[in-house]
Design an enzyme around this catalytic site. Structure first.
Site, PDB file in Angstrom:
ATOM      1  CE  LYS A 192      42.165  41.714  38.551  1.00 43.81           C
ATOM      2  NZ  LYS A 192      43.245  41.409  39.497  1.00 43.81           N
TER       3      LYS A 192
ATOM      4  NE  ARG B 267      35.895  42.861  46.068  1.00 44.88           N
ATOM      5  CZ  ARG B 267      36.939  43.098  45.305  1.00 44.88           C
ATOM      6  NH1 ARG B 267      37.840  43.984  45.691  1.00 44.88           N
ATOM      7  NH2 ARG B 267      37.101  42.463  44.165  1.00 44.88           N
TER       8      ARG B 267
ATOM      9  CG  HIS C 288      46.773  46.429  44.064  1.00 42.30           C
ATOM     10  ND1 HIS C 288      46.105  46.827  45.203  1.00 42.30           N
ATOM     11  CD2 HIS C 288      46.062  45.404  43.562  1.00 42.30           C
ATOM     12  CE1 HIS C 288      45.042  46.059  45.382  1.00 42.30           C
ATOM     13  NE2 HIS C 288      44.994  45.190  44.393  1.00 42.30           N
TER      14      HIS C 288
ATOM     15  CG  ASN D  40      41.343  46.781  45.898  1.00 45.90           C
ATOM     16  OD1 ASN D  40      42.084  46.827  46.862  1.00 45.90           O
ATOM     17  ND2 ASN D  40      41.192  45.689  45.183  1.00 45.90           N
TER      18      ASN D  40
ATOM     19  CE1 TYR E 259      42.209  45.121  36.572  1.00 42.98           C
ATOM     20  CE2 TYR E 259      42.977  46.788  38.109  1.00 42.98           C
ATOM     21  CZ  TYR E 259      42.672  45.477  37.824  1.00 42.98           C
ATOM     22  OH  TYR E 259      42.829  44.536  38.793  1.00 42.98           O
TER      23      TYR E 259
ATOM     24  CE  LYS F  92      45.586  44.106  36.759  1.00 43.33           C
ATOM     25  NZ  LYS F  92      46.275  44.246  38.035  1.00 43.33           N
TER      26      LYS F  92
ATOM     27  CG  HIS G   3      33.646  44.080  41.219  1.00 42.60           C
ATOM     28  ND1 HIS G   3      34.256  45.305  41.127  1.00 42.60           N
ATOM     29  CD2 HIS G   3      34.657  43.177  41.279  1.00 42.60           C
ATOM     30  CE1 HIS G   3      35.569  45.148  41.135  1.00 42.60           C
ATOM     31  NE2 HIS G   3      35.836  43.860  41.217  1.00 42.60           N
TER      32      HIS G   3
ATOM     33  CG  HIS H 108      39.562  48.852  40.134  1.00 44.17           C
ATOM     34  ND1 HIS H 108      38.691  47.825  40.373  1.00 44.17           N
ATOM     35  CD2 HIS H 108      40.790  48.308  40.232  1.00 44.17           C
ATOM     36  CE1 HIS H 108      39.367  46.713  40.615  1.00 44.17           C
ATOM     37  NE2 HIS H 108      40.644  46.984  40.544  1.00 44.17           N
TER      38      HIS H 108
ATOM     39  CG  ASP I  94      46.169  40.309  38.298  1.00 45.03           C
ATOM     40  OD1 ASP I  94      46.510  39.212  38.809  1.00 45.03           O
ATOM     41  OD2 ASP I  94      45.786  41.279  38.970  1.00 45.03           O
TER      42      ASP I  94
HETATM   43  O1  GKR Z   1      38.584  44.367  42.030  1.00 46.22           O
HETATM   44  O2  GKR Z   1      38.191  42.458  41.090  1.00 46.22           O
HETATM   45  C1  GKR Z   1      38.956  43.277  41.574  1.00 46.22           C
HETATM   46  C2  GKR Z   1      40.427  42.970  41.571  1.00 46.22           C
HETATM   47  O3  GKR Z   1      40.663  41.632  41.304  1.00 46.22           O
HETATM   48  C3  GKR Z   1      41.080  43.359  42.878  1.00 46.22           C
HETATM   49  O4  GKR Z   1      40.383  42.781  43.935  1.00 46.22           O
HETATM   50  C4  GKR Z   1      42.533  43.003  42.955  1.00 46.22           C
HETATM   51  O5  GKR Z   1      42.993  43.314  44.237  1.00 46.22           O
HETATM   52  O6  GKR Z   1      42.857  44.591  41.177  1.00 46.22           O
HETATM   53  C5  GKR Z   1      43.428  43.780  42.072  1.00 46.22           C
HETATM   54  C6  GKR Z   1      44.650  43.055  41.561  1.00 46.22           C
HETATM   55  O7  GKR Z   1      45.370  43.610  40.772  1.00 46.22           O
HETATM   56  O8  GKR Z   1      44.933  41.948  42.022  1.00 46.22           O
HETATM   57 MG    MG Z   2      46.917  41.999  40.739  1.00 47.95          MG
END
Ligand code: GKR
Ligand code: MG
Length: 424
Positions: free
Chosen positions: A195, A404, A322, A324, A149, A193, A29, A351, A223
């Protein structure tokens, strides 16, 4: 009487707020996340609000659409939708950020419909004196649970635009457990969760095992954002079978997920392979998933999310949500719709813990035992703090980010980073 009220003005304000150095499959990010705050003002002086994506292509599309609601009553949702569908098309030049479906140009019309719908429902609620959830048929739960998250992260942004956040580095299993503990201590979340898709799968599996050991019985999700091949995802499945609640988007494509589902007893979940009705039809026929993550921002709004949930129920899919990077207006819209959907039984993603700033009066939304109480006051139940809005708009003007771009940001840390997907 409600037909006499008309929308007379539309204001779109792009904002930027601080965001952490969070790692994902695409990179990292940037220090600033973008959103757009949309206000619809009526002939009787009310203001309905909404929050959506703030990248340049979205701002262009919103600008193109803004006159379409002028003159409509806040109750004219169907007319608004027809006008938007007739005018707003998938324009080239969108960010097309693979892991965030909200950036896809194909979703321009649903994104705009969702933005206007939320603000119009906010207005309707103000007019009739009812919370948005009542306009959606009433609540089936009093509070909406969200999950902790977690992200792999660096301690500080390479550009050092402001002081580092309080979360510290999050790379090792011990640091990820500490991050979870801090998030749970602060907000009371009851599911977690992570990432993934960032480091070697063995490392990410070790982190999940450490979380399972530290939080026995806590529902866990991983994920990798389709950054694992089908082969890697199949090989990882036995290691994760006993510890995950669901396995979210490990590998790319409806076909890949359908094949993987034959090799794991874990339910597969997605916000990547099913993002349109066409995907939905194909995913059902192929048996690609068991849990669908909705997102009103790109599925066409709160009522479209309810329709999606009804279809999911018909097909026997579970529902989750979901997210962002977003602020409190989005969180409240998510909470109203989630409270109205009986089969949204998984804790929603958000988030929000990674954000520190706000645009709503009263500051940040409160989580109680990991859940947000469904407002009982009219409309969305939150109002704009105009000073904050101006401050975050000023940040937008000066921050330099317009779209982004996690890949370019990552190359500042690792010039050789390819962003190749699937990488593992
Ligand atoms: O913000 O880095 C992020 C996430 O990876 C996001 O872009 C995803 O769309 O959170 C999201 C997901 O569950 O895939
Ligand atoms: Mg996802």
């Amino acid at each position: 009487m409600t037909r006499d009220i008309a929308i007379t003005q539309v204001r779109i304000t792009p904002i930027a707020f601080r965001d952490g150095p969070l790692l994902n499959a695409a990179g990292i990010h940037e220090p600033w996340a973008l959103r757009a705050i949309v206000e619809l003002e009526t002939s009787d002086g009310r203001v309905g609000i909404s929050e959506t994506y703030g990248d340049e292509p979205m701002l262009r599309v919103l600008d193109q659409a803004k006159d379409l609601v002028i003159g409509l009553s806040p109750f004219d949702l169907n007319q608004m939708e027809e006008r938007v569908r007739a005018t707003i098309k998938a324009t080239p030049g969108a960010v097309e950020f693979e892991l965030a479906p909200g950036s896809h140009a194909a979703k321009n019309a649903p994104k705009v419909i969702s933005t206007f719908e939320v603000a119009m429902l906010d207005l309707q609620g103000q007019v009739v004196g009812a919370p948005v959830v009542d306009l959606l048929g009433g609540k089936v739960r009093d509070a909406v649970p969200y999950s902790a998250y977690l992200f792999f992260k660096y301690a500080e942004h390479i550009d050092k635009p402001y002081a580092p956040d309080a979360w510290g580095e999050g790379i090792s299993p011990e640091q990820i457990v500490a991050q979870a503990q801090r998030m749970i201590d602060l907000y009371g979340f009851q599911s977690i969760k992570l990432k993934g898709g960032v480091f070697e799968p063995a490392h990410e599996i070790a982190c999940m095992k450490a979380l399972a050991k530290a939080f026995p019985g806590m529902p866990l999700r991983l994920d990798p954002n389709a950054n694992w091949t089908l082969k890697t995802s199949i090989e990882a499945a036995p290691e994760l079978d006993e510890i995950l609640e669901y396995y979210e988007d490990p590998c790319p494509g409806l076909e890949g997920m359908a094949e993987l589902q034959k090799h794991t007893k874990l339910p597969l979940a997605t916000n990547m392979v099913i993002t349109t009705m066409d995907d939905f039809r194909r995913g059902c026929n192929m048996g690609s998933i068991k849990v669908l993550l909705s997102d009103h921002h790109y599925w066409g709004g709160l009522r479209a999310t309810q329709t999606l949930a009804r279809m999911a129920r018909l097909w026997g899919f579970g529902m989750s949500m979901h997210s962002n990077s977003h602020l409190g207006i989005s969180l409240m819209a998510m909470t109203h719709v989630a409270a109205s959907v009986p089969n949204l039984t998984y804790a929603c993603d958000t988030h929000y813990p990674w954000q520190e700033e706000e645009v709503i009066k009263g500051g940040r939304v409160i989580f109680d035992n990991g859940a947000v109480r469904v407002p009982t006051t009219p409309g969305l139940g939150v109002e704009l703090d105009r000073e904050q809005l101006a401050a975050l708009h000023e940040q937008y003007l000066t921050c330099g980010v317009r779209n982004r771009d996690d890949l370019t940001q990552m190359r500042k840390y690792q010039p050789e980073f390819t962003g190749k997907n699937p990488r593992f």
